[in-house]
Motif scaffolding. Structure first.
Motif, mmCIF file in Angstrom:
data_model
loop_
_atom_site.group_PDB
_atom_site.id
_atom_site.type_symbol
_atom_site.label_atom_id
_atom_site.label_comp_id
_atom_site.label_asym_id
_atom_site.label_seq_id
_atom_site.Cartn_x
_atom_site.Cartn_y
_atom_site.Cartn_z
ATOM 1 N N CYS A 162 0.857 -1.201 0.178
ATOM 2 C CA CYS A 162 -0.124 0.082 -0.009
ATOM 3 C C CYS A 162 0.806 1.268 0.086
ATOM 4 O O CYS A 162 2.129 1.100 0.216
ATOM 5 C CB CYS A 162 -0.844 0.073 1.316
ATOM 6 N N HIS A 166 -0.243 -4.272 5.983
ATOM 7 C CA HIS A 166 -1.393 -4.673 6.697
ATOM 8 C C HIS A 166 -2.431 -4.996 5.835
ATOM 9 O O HIS A 166 -3.519 -5.520 6.218
ATOM 10 C CB HIS A 166 -1.862 -2.808 7.027
ATOM 11 N N GLU A 167 -2.203 -5.340 4.561
ATOM 12 C CA GLU A 167 -3.054 -5.826 3.733
ATOM 13 C C GLU A 167 -2.793 -7.331 3.394
ATOM 14 O O GLU A 167 -1.704 -7.563 3.059
ATOM 15 C CB GLU A 167 -3.102 -5.059 2.094
HETATM 16 ZN ZN ZN Z 1 -3.709 -0.510 2.572
#
Ligand code: ZN
Ligand code: ZN
Length: 349
Positions: free
Chosen positions: A39, A64-65
């Motif tokens: 991201c 975080h993804e």
């Molecule tokens: Zn993200």
């Protein structure tokens, strides 16, 4: 296990051994990370932008993804079990503060961000509290499940303005901007302008349904949009890039009474002409942060189920997790859509 770790303050990161969480807590689930995507926030941490340098405390596992398979569930976990495919909400809210208790958990007063304030998922395994896990439909491809978190940003942004039969300008056609264009198309926008300075991303925007693609490095963005809206300007301006010139151009092409939706994070403060851009225009300005908990996730699942946005068009590159440096270099070039990394197996070609 191995993870991508920001070891010291400063640019870069290292792929290195990281202690494997011994046992999940009572309400935690431990997942084997099957796919994890990069991201813009990760890029800002990797490059050590001012905004992140003030916030991130190394050593930290980034990311975080993700989508992963539950390998162990804590004793008190209520509705997740071994074998489930889960993703995670990046915004880990406390559940107790005023914002949380009044339905605004996405702007919790004690918010922790996964992979920013707390350990992330650029790793072979990741442990998370069941309250921040999202159970995926197993029919959803694993990469789509990972990338639904940023699709959620686009869903939240698109839900913040009146789109049907309106003209919109999307500044920044990276993966989230491109998804937003797909959503605006499906929500019935009359004309969609996509603005970026990288040709690759303008092509992505076109694939997702953008009507007029403008290369901000070569063309006069404001003149082009004003001409094509009969001098009126657009009804909705989405700022998805965080690039300082986009704020000025976006507010200049916003029609009086229109809505500006701001999502991109500038790495430094941006100067604002409050009088001309906002007050004299009687403009509506809406900040968009993350996703609404959890209504955006339900909406996003419906968007995927209905096939309204084809995320596979936005996912353009795949790497093994240990090749993260190559992935970040590609991301920096802008010549990519969403990049997915595979911590536990060879990436599909
Ligand atoms: Zn993200
Ligand atoms: Zn809270």
């Amino acid at each position: 296990m191995h993870a991508v770790v920001k070891t010291v303050p400063g640019p870069g990161a290292v792929y290195e051994p990281w202690p494997f969480a011994p046992k999940p807590g009572l309400r935690d689930v431990q997942v084997r990370v099957e796919a994890t995507s990069i991201c813009g926030t990760d890029m800002q941490i990797y490059d050590w932008h001012e905004l992140m340098a003030k916030r991130v405390k190394p050593p930290l596992v980034m990311g975080h993804e993700f989508a992963g398979k539950v390998v162990e569930a804590g004793k008190q976990v209520s509705d997740l079990r071994e074998g489930d495919i889960v993703s995670g909400e990046t915004h880990i809210n406390c559940g107790r503060c005023f914002q949380c208790r009044t339905g605004n958990g996405h702007v919790c007063e004690r918010m922790l961000l996964r992979g920013v304030d707390t350990g992330g998922c650029f790793a072979e395994y990741h442990t998370l509290h069941e309250s921040s896990a999202w159970l995926n439909d197993k029919r959803i491809p694993i990469e789509t499940a990972s990338a639904q978190e940023p699709l959620g940003n686009a869903v939240h942004a698109a839900s913040s303005a009146d789109i049907p039969a309106h003209t919109v300008a999307v500044f920044g056609c990276g993966p989230i901007g491109a998804c937003l264009i797909g959503l605006c198309k499906s929500f019935g926008a009359s004309k969609i302008f996509g603005i970026d300075i990288v040709e690759y991303r303008l092509n992505l925007a076109k694939k997702m349904g953008g009507d007029v693609l403008i290369d901000g490095s070569k063309e006069k963005v404001v003149d082009t949009i004003m001409k094509m809206t009969d001098g009126r300007g657009v009804d909705v301006f989405f700022e998805m890039s965080g690039a300082p010139p986009s704020f000025e151009e976006g507010f200049r092409v916003l029609r009086p009474g229109g809505t500006a939706v701001l999502f991109g994070l500038p790495s430094k403060n941006v100067e604002f002409d409050v009088a001309n851009w906002i007050v004299f225009k009687d403009a509506n300005v809406q900040g968009v942060f993350g996703r609404r908990l959890w209504s955006t996730w339900y909406k996003t699942a419906e968007v995927l189920k209905a096939g309204e946005v084809d995320l596979s068009k936005v996912i353009t590159h795949r790497f093994a997790l240990e090749e993260f440096a190559k992935a970040f270099a590609l991301m920096k070039s802008g010549r990519c859509g969403k990049i997915v990394m595979y911590p536990n197996r060879k990436p599909p070609s």
